[in-house]
Design a protein around this motif. Structure first.
Motif, short mmCIF file in Angstrom:
data_model
loop_
_atom_site.label_atom_id
_atom_site.label_comp_id
_atom_site.label_asym_id
_atom_site.label_seq_id
_atom_site.Cartn_x
_atom_site.Cartn_y
_atom_site.Cartn_z
N ARG A 17 48.93 10.68 37.31
CA ARG A 17 48.30 10.50 37.39
C ARG A 17 47.70 10.38 39.14
O ARG A 17 48.68 10.82 39.72
CB ARG A 17 48.02 8.84 37.01
N ALA A 18 46.95 10.38 39.34
CA ALA A 18 46.33 10.21 41.68
C ALA A 18 46.70 8.90 41.74
O ALA A 18 46.09 8.09 40.90
CB ALA A 18 44.79 10.73 41.38
N ALA A 19 46.79 8.62 42.59
CA ALA A 19 47.48 7.47 43.03
C ALA A 19 46.91 7.28 44.80
O ALA A 19 47.35 8.33 45.05
CB ALA A 19 49.48 7.77 42.96
N SER A 20 45.89 6.24 44.92
CA SER A 20 46.16 6.36 46.25
C SER A 20 46.90 5.25 46.83
O SER A 20 46.89 4.30 46.63
CB SER A 20 44.91 5.97 46.36
N VAL A 21 47.47 5.22 48.00
CA VAL A 21 47.98 3.91 49.09
C VAL A 21 46.88 4.07 50.58
O VAL A 21 47.04 5.13 50.42
CB VAL A 21 49.18 4.18 48.65
N SER A 134 53.12 9.90 45.75
CA SER A 134 53.52 10.19 45.19
C SER A 134 54.67 10.30 43.87
O SER A 134 54.51 10.41 42.23
CB SER A 134 55.01 11.36 45.66
N CYS A 135 55.68 8.80 44.51
CA CYS A 135 55.91 7.91 43.46
C CYS A 135 54.98 7.60 42.23
O CYS A 135 55.02 7.62 40.69
CB CYS A 135 56.98 6.98 43.73
N ALA A 136 54.21 6.77 42.72
CA ALA A 136 53.11 6.20 41.61
C ALA A 136 52.02 7.44 40.88
O ALA A 136 51.97 7.41 39.82
CB ALA A 136 52.23 5.67 42.69
N ALA A 137 52.07 8.37 41.25
CA ALA A 137 50.89 10.05 41.26
C ALA A 137 52.12 10.21 39.58
O ALA A 137 51.53 10.46 38.76
CB ALA A 137 51.11 10.94 41.76
N LEU A 138 53.57 10.21 39.77
CA LEU A 138 54.94 11.05 38.56
C LEU A 138 54.95 9.48 37.88
O LEU A 138 55.12 9.62 37.45
CB LEU A 138 55.61 10.52 39.66
#
Ligand code: PMV
Length: 355
Positions: A17-21, A134-138
């Motif tokens: 998914r797309a993840a923003s930090v 990147s972790c969250a996006a995976l």
């Protein structure tokens, strides 16, 4: 490991998914300067950093067919990021036991609320943000990876990014793969950092090249490494006691000794400008008038002053005419946090306005 740029299906799409930090730079109160001979950004000297709330990096990572990365809308050469992405994919695949992560690729958009590559540690916040996003996006939960591993991955992109994963006061020991939290952001509520950018120029030599040249050519380097542990202990003790004069004095010894190694390199490395030197002199005068205000500098000419909330305005006005961009008064910030991607647009606008 797949060759760079090889396009393959992304078989773990259902988790992606797309993840923003949001992340902040870690200002070194005690400096990391020099890498151990073997290893990827394993530090020769221990350091202590503090997170700067007012300087913000926001990064969105989306799983993609190949790696692309832009900072403030400018496309970056992807080769610079390949060692980092390779380490990230390898480590995450191993920790999660999901080998397909080795084939993951990312589309990255990052914005900074302050000038990139001007010695304001944008790479620290940048790589810390990239790691967590990147972790969250995976679809990998942060608890599964753990902040120590996130810090070790971020370190491969930029040493100081190992500290930026955490908020508050952070310690990173010589020889260590990852940094560790020392005290939380609210440990010393009245502490402020006044950031005074005295130049708009991109730095003449990267911290990576400057460190390598220093280690290879400076006769001062061995003395610097031998002396560094005493500075980490003195600063950690002073932070524990919230003792600004002791912390300031350790900070000053750290940055001046770091620059001494650079002045003695061959050819010498000179990041300072006349404004940097003038700021050092004015702050010396301010301290002799009883105002606790202690400067430090990194791989660039910019001045960062540690002081307390009641003196922040005096420090700002004392140095204002030396500034190339408006000074920023920062509180102590947190570590990398996930944010809602829809917030990005508003926050970017705020960042632009504060430049
Ligand atoms: O990790 P790098 O390549 O951003 O180097 C950091 C070097 C200093 O900013 C000068 C010191 C530090 O500890 O952050």
């Amino acid at each position: 490991m797949s060759p760079i740029g090889q396009r393959e299906p992304v078989p773990h799409r259902e988790n992606s998914r797309a993840a923003s930090v949001r992340a902040h730079p870690s200002l070194a109160l005690v400096k990391y300067w020099g890498k151990q001979q073997h290893g990827t950004n394993i530090p020769a000297t221990g350091s202590i950093g503090v997170s700067l709330a007012a300087l913000v990096t926001e990064t969105t990572v989306t799983p993609a067919e190949c790696d692309t990365l832009s900072i403030d809308g400018v496309e970056q050469p992807s080769e610079r990021y390949q060692p980092f992405f390779a380490a990230l994919r390898d480590r995450l695949a191993t920790v999660t036991n999901r080998p397909e992560i080795r084939d993951a690729r990312f589309h990255v958009e990052s914005t900074n609320s302050y000038p990139t590559a001007a010695g304001l540690a944008s790479s620290a916040g940048g790589f810390a943000a990239l790691t967590v996003a990147s972790c969250a996006a995976l679809g990998v939960p942060r608890e599964q990876i753990g902040d120590a591993t996130l810090s070790a991955i971020a370190r491969v992109g930029s040493g100081s990014a190992a500290r930026s994963v955490f908020g508050g006061f952070v310690r990173w020991d010589a020889g260590a793969e990852y940094a560790e939290s020392l005290y939380p952001p609210d440990w010393w509520p009245e502490l402020r950092v006044v950031v005074v950018p005295v130049s708009r120029e991109t730095k003449s030599i990267s911290s990576r090249d400057a460190m390598n040249r220093t280690r290879a050519t400076s006769p001062m380097y061995a003395a610097w490494v031998a002396d560094a542990p005493s500075l980490v202990s003195a600063a950690a003790l002073a932070i524990g006691r919230r003792d600004l004069p002791s912390l300031g004095s350790a900070m000053r010894r750290s940055y001046l000794r770091m620059f001494a190694t650079m002045f003695a390199a061959d050819p010498p490395i000179l990041y300072w400008t006349p404004e940097s030197v003038e700021a050092i002199r004015r702050l010396e005068k301010l301290r002799s008038d009883g105002i606790e205000a202690w400067e430090t500098m990194d791989a660039g000419p910019q001045i960062k002053v540690l002081t307390t909330a009641d003196h922040a305005e005096t420090v700002r006005t004392t140095l204002e005419d030396l500034a190339a961009l408006p000074p920023i008064v920062s509180e102590i910030g947190g570590g990398v946090t996930l944010i809602d991607p829809t917030q990005i647009q508003n926050d970017t606008t705020r960042g632009e306005a504060s430049r």
